[in-house]
Scaffold this active site. Structure first.
Site, PDB file in Angstrom:
ATOM      1  N   SER A  12       0.846  -1.194   0.000  1.00 53.78           N
ATOM      2  CA  SER A  12       0.000   0.000   0.000  1.00 53.78           C
ATOM      3  C   SER A  12       0.877   1.239   0.000  1.00 53.78           C
ATOM      4  O   SER A  12       1.643   1.461   0.949  1.00 53.78           O
ATOM      5  CB  SER A  12      -0.909   0.013   1.223  1.00 53.78           C
ATOM      6  OG  SER A  12      -1.507   1.292   1.369  1.00 53.78           O
ATOM      7  N   HIS A  37      -1.064  -1.280  -4.432  1.00 56.92           N
ATOM      8  CA  HIS A  37      -2.357  -1.020  -3.806  1.00 56.92           C
ATOM      9  C   HIS A  37      -2.480   0.469  -3.478  1.00 56.92           C
ATOM     10  O   HIS A  37      -1.614   1.041  -2.810  1.00 56.92           O
ATOM     11  CB  HIS A  37      -2.475  -1.846  -2.528  1.00 56.92           C
ATOM     12  CG  HIS A  37      -3.827  -1.801  -1.882  1.00 56.92           C
ATOM     13  ND1 HIS A  37      -4.879  -2.595  -2.294  1.00 56.92           N
ATOM     14  CD2 HIS A  37      -4.293  -1.069  -0.836  1.00 56.92           C
ATOM     15  CE1 HIS A  37      -5.931  -2.360  -1.526  1.00 56.92           C
ATOM     16  NE2 HIS A  37      -5.611  -1.422  -0.639  1.00 56.92           N
ATOM     17  N   ASP A  39      -4.928   3.287  -1.761  1.00 50.55           N
ATOM     18  CA  ASP A  39      -6.050   3.504  -0.853  1.00 50.55           C
ATOM     19  C   ASP A  39      -6.657   4.882  -1.085  1.00 50.55           C
ATOM     20  O   ASP A  39      -6.026   5.900  -0.795  1.00 50.55           O
ATOM     21  CB  ASP A  39      -5.574   3.393   0.592  1.00 50.55           C
ATOM     22  CG  ASP A  39      -5.239   1.964   0.986  1.00 50.55           C
ATOM     23  OD1 ASP A  39      -6.119   1.095   0.829  1.00 50.55           O
ATOM     24  OD2 ASP A  39      -4.107   1.720   1.440  1.00 50.55           O
ATOM     25  N   MET A  41      -9.410   7.505   0.029  1.00 50.74           N
ATOM     26  CA  MET A  41     -10.267   7.836   1.165  1.00 50.74           C
ATOM     27  C   MET A  41     -10.862   9.233   0.981  1.00 50.74           C
ATOM     28  O   MET A  41     -10.188  10.118   0.463  1.00 50.74           O
ATOM     29  CB  MET A  41      -9.459   7.794   2.470  1.00 50.74           C
ATOM     30  CG  MET A  41      -8.737   6.484   2.711  1.00 50.74           C
ATOM     31  SD  MET A  41      -7.855   6.517   4.297  1.00 50.74           S
ATOM     32  CE  MET A  41      -6.882   5.004   4.154  1.00 50.74           C
ATOM     33  N   HIS A  70      -8.417   0.747  -4.161  1.00 51.22           N
ATOM     34  CA  HIS A  70      -9.380   0.421  -3.107  1.00 51.22           C
ATOM     35  C   HIS A  70     -10.126   1.695  -2.713  1.00 51.22           C
ATOM     36  O   HIS A  70      -9.547   2.597  -2.108  1.00 51.22           O
ATOM     37  CB  HIS A  70      -8.597  -0.169  -1.928  1.00 51.22           C
ATOM     38  CG  HIS A  70      -9.426  -0.433  -0.709  1.00 51.22           C
ATOM     39  ND1 HIS A  70      -8.846  -0.663   0.531  1.00 51.22           N
ATOM     40  CD2 HIS A  70     -10.771  -0.524  -0.514  1.00 51.22           C
ATOM     41  CE1 HIS A  70      -9.806  -0.879   1.416  1.00 51.22           C
ATOM     42  NE2 HIS A  70     -10.979  -0.787   0.817  1.00 51.22           N
ATOM     43  N   MET A  72     -12.402   3.709  -0.545  1.00 54.46           N
ATOM     44  CA  MET A  72     -13.062   3.860   0.753  1.00 54.46           C
ATOM     45  C   MET A  72     -13.817   5.182   0.699  1.00 54.46           C
ATOM     46  O   MET A  72     -13.485   6.154   1.389  1.00 54.46           O
ATOM     47  CB  MET A  72     -12.025   3.822   1.878  1.00 54.46           C
ATOM     48  CG  MET A  72     -11.478   2.430   2.104  1.00 54.46           C
ATOM     49  SD  MET A  72     -10.007   2.385   3.143  1.00 54.46           S
ATOM     50  CE  MET A  72      -8.748   2.641   1.892  1.00 54.46           C
ATOM     51  N   MET A 141     -11.370  -6.790   5.189  1.00 53.39           N
ATOM     52  CA  MET A 141     -10.619  -5.828   5.993  1.00 53.39           C
ATOM     53  C   MET A 141     -10.286  -6.450   7.345  1.00 53.39           C
ATOM     54  O   MET A 141     -11.168  -6.978   8.022  1.00 53.39           O
ATOM     55  CB  MET A 141     -11.425  -4.549   6.200  1.00 53.39           C
ATOM     56  CG  MET A 141     -11.685  -3.731   4.940  1.00 53.39           C
ATOM     57  SD  MET A 141     -10.169  -3.115   4.158  1.00 53.39           S
ATOM     58  CE  MET A 141      -9.469  -2.089   5.465  1.00 53.39           C
ATOM     59  N   ASP A 176      -6.500  -6.830   3.936  1.00 50.08           N
ATOM     60  CA  ASP A 176      -5.898  -5.509   4.102  1.00 50.08           C
ATOM     61  C   ASP A 176      -6.023  -5.097   5.556  1.00 50.08           C
ATOM     62  O   ASP A 176      -7.132  -4.992   6.089  1.00 50.08           O
ATOM     63  CB  ASP A 176      -6.621  -4.511   3.195  1.00 50.08           C
ATOM     64  CG  ASP A 176      -6.014  -3.114   3.220  1.00 50.08           C
ATOM     65  OD1 ASP A 176      -5.069  -2.882   3.987  1.00 50.08           O
ATOM     66  OD2 ASP A 176      -6.496  -2.258   2.450  1.00 50.08           O
ATOM     67  N   GLY A 178      -2.893  -4.591   8.931  1.00 49.37           N
ATOM     68  CA  GLY A 178      -2.054  -5.253   9.923  1.00 49.37           C
ATOM     69  C   GLY A 178      -1.350  -6.497   9.427  1.00 49.37           C
ATOM     70  O   GLY A 178      -0.971  -7.358  10.238  1.00 49.37           O
TER      71      GLY A 178
END
Length: 226
Positions: A12, A37, A39, A41, A70, A72, A141, A176, A178
């Site tokens: 990511s 990847h 993200d 948002m 991705h 969000m 997630m 996705d 941790g």
């Protein structure tokens, strides 16, 4: 994109150097990243703001593997064509982001991209049971979305259930949140084949010390291989 269920690592770039994305993307790919990847948002669906279509379009020339976007954000449908134009290979929308996820996944495919559907930790696996014929990937997630570097939430039972629902279909399971050498074997054994990792890949490295990225990804692969 040719489907295969071999393990893939998708760093990511939320954990990359924001002032040097082009070189960061080239560095992680040179060190063995399978996908990149991104993200997205919106500060509404999740409590953070990151990238929009112009930024994703600027990343595209640097990505030689798979650009995995991705979303969000909410709503999604109004932005599908913009991310297709930006060059996304895979576009993932959250099932919680709107009332018509089936239509959203159809629209993503119609725009020429692979369609992913994401599940927040509080959403059960069976929520995607009726989407298997319009999805190319299910993203489970393992943190609540919105920030990088969060602690892993154990969703292995959910991943196993998603794997059951998929059956013999050509659908990826992405995880996705941790993901690191400790948690990667848990999710891979449960059925995940695409692992998103941010801090676990970028920690300790830089574009000038990109071998650290490679070593971090190798540690994740080694942990899964046993």
């Amino acid at each position: 994109m040719t489907f295969d269920r071999s393990l893939k690592i998708a760093p990511s770039i939320l954990s990359a150097d924001f002032a040097d994305f082009g070189r960061e993307i080239r560095a992680i790919e040179a060190q063995g990243a399978d996908w990149v990847h991104i993200d997205v948002m919106d500060g509404h669906f999740v409590p953070n703001l990151t990238f929009g279509p112009p930024a994703v379009k600027a990343f595209r020339p640097h990505v030689k593997t798979v650009m995995d976007v991705h979303l969000m954000i909410s709503p999604v449908d109004a932005y599908i064509d913009a991310y297709a134009d930006a060059g996304a290979d895979i576009l993932t929308a959250h099932i919680e982001a709107g009332p018509h996820i089936h239509r959203t996944l159809q629209a993503i495919r119609a725009a020429g991209m692979k369609a992913g559907v994401a599940l927040n930790p509080g959403t059960p696996a069976d929520a995607v049971a009726d989407l298997m014929d319009v999805a190319d990937m299910v993203l489970v997630m393992t943190v609540n979305p919105g920030f990088g570097g969060q602690k892993f939430i154990d969703m292995t039972a959910k991943i196993r259930r998603v794997r059951e629902l998929i059956g013999d279909r050509d659908i990826h399971i992405q995880v996705d949140g941790g993901v690191d050498p400790v948690t990667a074997p848990l999710v891979a054994q449960a059925g995940a084949d695409v692992l998103v990792a941010g801090s676990a890949v970028f920690r300790g490295g830089s574009v000038d010390k990109a071998d650290v990225y490679g070593a971090n990804m190798a540690a994740i692969r080694k942990s899964v291989a046993g």
